[in-house]
Design an enzyme around this catalytic site. Structure first.
Site, PDB file in Angstrom:
ATOM      1  CG  ASP A 180      -2.026  -1.029   1.126  1.00  0.00           C
ATOM      2  OD1 ASP A 180      -2.336  -1.460   0.003  1.00  0.00           O
ATOM      3  OD2 ASP A 180      -2.574  -1.401   2.181  1.00  0.00           O
ATOM      4  CE1 TYR A 208       3.565  -6.558   4.543  1.00  0.00           C
ATOM      5  CE2 TYR A 208       2.898  -8.801   5.101  1.00  0.00           C
ATOM      6  CZ  TYR A 208       3.056  -7.792   4.169  1.00  0.00           C
ATOM      7  OH  TYR A 208       2.701  -8.018   2.855  1.00  0.00           O
ATOM      8  CG  ASP A 222      -5.001   2.418   5.417  1.00  0.00           C
ATOM      9  OD1 ASP A 222      -5.831   3.346   5.367  1.00  0.00           O
ATOM     10  OD2 ASP A 222      -4.390   2.019   4.405  1.00  0.00           O
ATOM     11  NE  ARG A 314      -5.241  -2.148   3.089  1.00  0.00           N
ATOM     12  CZ  ARG A 314      -6.224  -1.923   2.213  1.00  0.00           C
ATOM     13  NH1 ARG A 314      -7.359  -1.391   2.627  1.00  0.00           N
ATOM     14  NH2 ARG A 314      -6.073  -2.220   0.949  1.00  0.00           N
TER      15      ARG A 314
END
Length: 444
Positions: A180, A208, A222, A314
């Site tokens: 993103d 992540y 998000d 997310r």
């Protein structure tokens, strides 16, 4: 698609075009415009001067027929116009190794590959020979492999690709795993022939470091979205957070977010979301291999996430927030790893610096390194000649293959350890190893 068009155009010119002007031609590359409306077909010829000009006149006249023949052979949503162009890159000369008694790749001090051609046996004379020559090209002056880039916040993954395409002077640049715009971290950049192996990389897991902000929900799940709800998170203690997070390990069902590139009915969901629409979606199975709480500070929970492809971190954060009863969204995200690609990520500025100092090649991972998860099959000289021409080979006499209940992809190498191709073998049987992708006809 470009690879398919290249192979078919070469075959059409060889088998279908009767114009005597079109001879001694090899299709060296195909580049499609962004809208897929035009296919620039790059060719080279052994002729010069007036004879070369006549060849291109013949090719121009044949372009309509070639386009129609492509339509019969390929199932394309858009049938591009075919425009023949002269390839002036000079790379085709490298493939003369195929017609010599041997060739050798060496490295000079700054790491640039140099081709040494030994005694020439013969020059290619026919279109079939020239097609073989082109397939044999090693991209000596170009970049090949994967570069681990560090994507900065505010850029789309496509932005990074576009910047590197311009910086490297390469048309074949892609990426493996979209991030993103607000996310940062590891973005594998595929360059040159590496763009052809993306399908073998997409199954890699990803790691992540995510910051979940509890007590707030947003329309995008998000921090880039509009806040929808606010709830006092004070009643959620650390024990509750750890207990809820533990429930999200393992196989999970996720509903793709509306602000995503997932297509339904041919349209990306984010376009419908921007128009204020909500589309019915189907939950998908994802796997959260590892999920741990690294830190809790106020309403921010830092998580380490190792997950399968297709996982929306997310959405994971939003689901955890919902399970806590106070809502939540992804506040920050950094990708730390994609498969085995974990460190040495370079910013665009660092890549530019390495390019200036002629040290960038050493930062590329080779195709062989990237395909290390595939079993290796070593072929002898006779089998290697079949492999590099795309012909299947018998598995008899080439060692034991993995015993799996389904077809398995393998790396095919010559006895010198050079990667030649990827093949597929129906392991339960004794059928041939079929060649899927050929990377080089230059064997040494």
């Amino acid at each position: 698609m470009a690879d398919q068009i290249q192979m078919e155009v070469a075959d059409i010119l060889m088998r279908k075009i009767k114009d005597p002007r079109v001879h001694d031609v090899t299709v060296t590359d195909v580049e499609l415009t962004g809208d897929l409306r035009i296919a620039h077909v790059f060719v080279t010829t052994m002729e010069t001067g007036e004879a070369e000009r006549n060849i291109f006149v013949g090719l121009s006249k044949a372009s309509g027929f070639v386009r129609a023949e492509l339509g019969r052979r390929l199932s394309l949503r858009y049938l591009p116009d075919v425009i023949f162009k002269k390839d002036v890159s000079g790379r085709v000369a490298i493939a003369l190794c195929s017609y010599s008694k041997g060739c050798m790749m060496t490295l000079n001090d700054p790491g640039r590959r140099i081709l040494v051609v030994r005694e020439t046996v013969r020059a290619p004379q026919t279109l079939r020979d020239m097609k073989t020559v082109r397939a044999a090209i090693e991209r000596v002056d170009s970049f090949d492999g994967v570069l681990i880039a560090h994507k900065e916040a505010g850029w789309t993954s496509h932005d990074v690709v576009a910047k590197l395409r311009k910086l490297l002077g390469e048309s074949k640049v892609g990426h493996a795993g979209t991030l993103d715009p607000s996310a940062t971290g590891v973005l594998p950049i595929l360059v040159g022939r590496a763009t052809r192996i993306a399908e073998y990389l997409i199954d890699w897991d990803k790691e992540y470091r995510a910051v979940l902000r509890i007590g707030e929900t947003t329309d995008t799940q998000d921090a880039s979205g509009q806040v929808l709800t606010k709830t006092d998170p004070c009643r959620v203690n650390e024990a509750a957070i750890h207990a809820v997070v533990a429930k999200f390990r393992g196989l999970q069902r996720q509903l793709p977010p509306m602000y995503s590139a997932v297509k339904i009915g041919g349209q990306p969901l984010y376009k419908a979301a921007r128009a204020g629409k909500t589309i019915d979606r189907v939950e998908r199975s994802v796997t959260i291999h590892e999920l741990e709480v690294l830190n809790i500070e106020g309403c921010d929970v830092t998580l380490r996430v190792v997950c399968s492809k297709g996982t929306y971190v997310r959405t994971l954060c939003a689901d955890i927030g919902q399970a806590l009863g106070v809502g939540g969204h992804l506040y920050a995200l950094e990708r730390r790893r994609v498969g085995p690609l974990i460190d040495q990520a370079l910013t665009i500025d660092q890549i530019a610096s390495h390019l200036t100092m002629d040290t960038l090649r050493s930062r590329f991972l080779s195709l062989d390194q990237l395909l290390s998860q595939l079993p290796t099959v070593v072929v002898n000289a006779e089998q290697a000649q079949r492999v590099v021409h795309g012909n299947p080979i018998s598995p008899v006499g080439i060692g034991e293959l993995p015993a799996l209940p389904h077809p398995v992809s393998v790396r095919l190498k010559n006895e010198a350890g050079q990667l030649l191709a990827i093949g597929t073998h129906d392991s339960p049987g004794l059928g041939p190893i079929k060649i899927r992708k050929v990377f080089s006809l230059v064997t040494h």
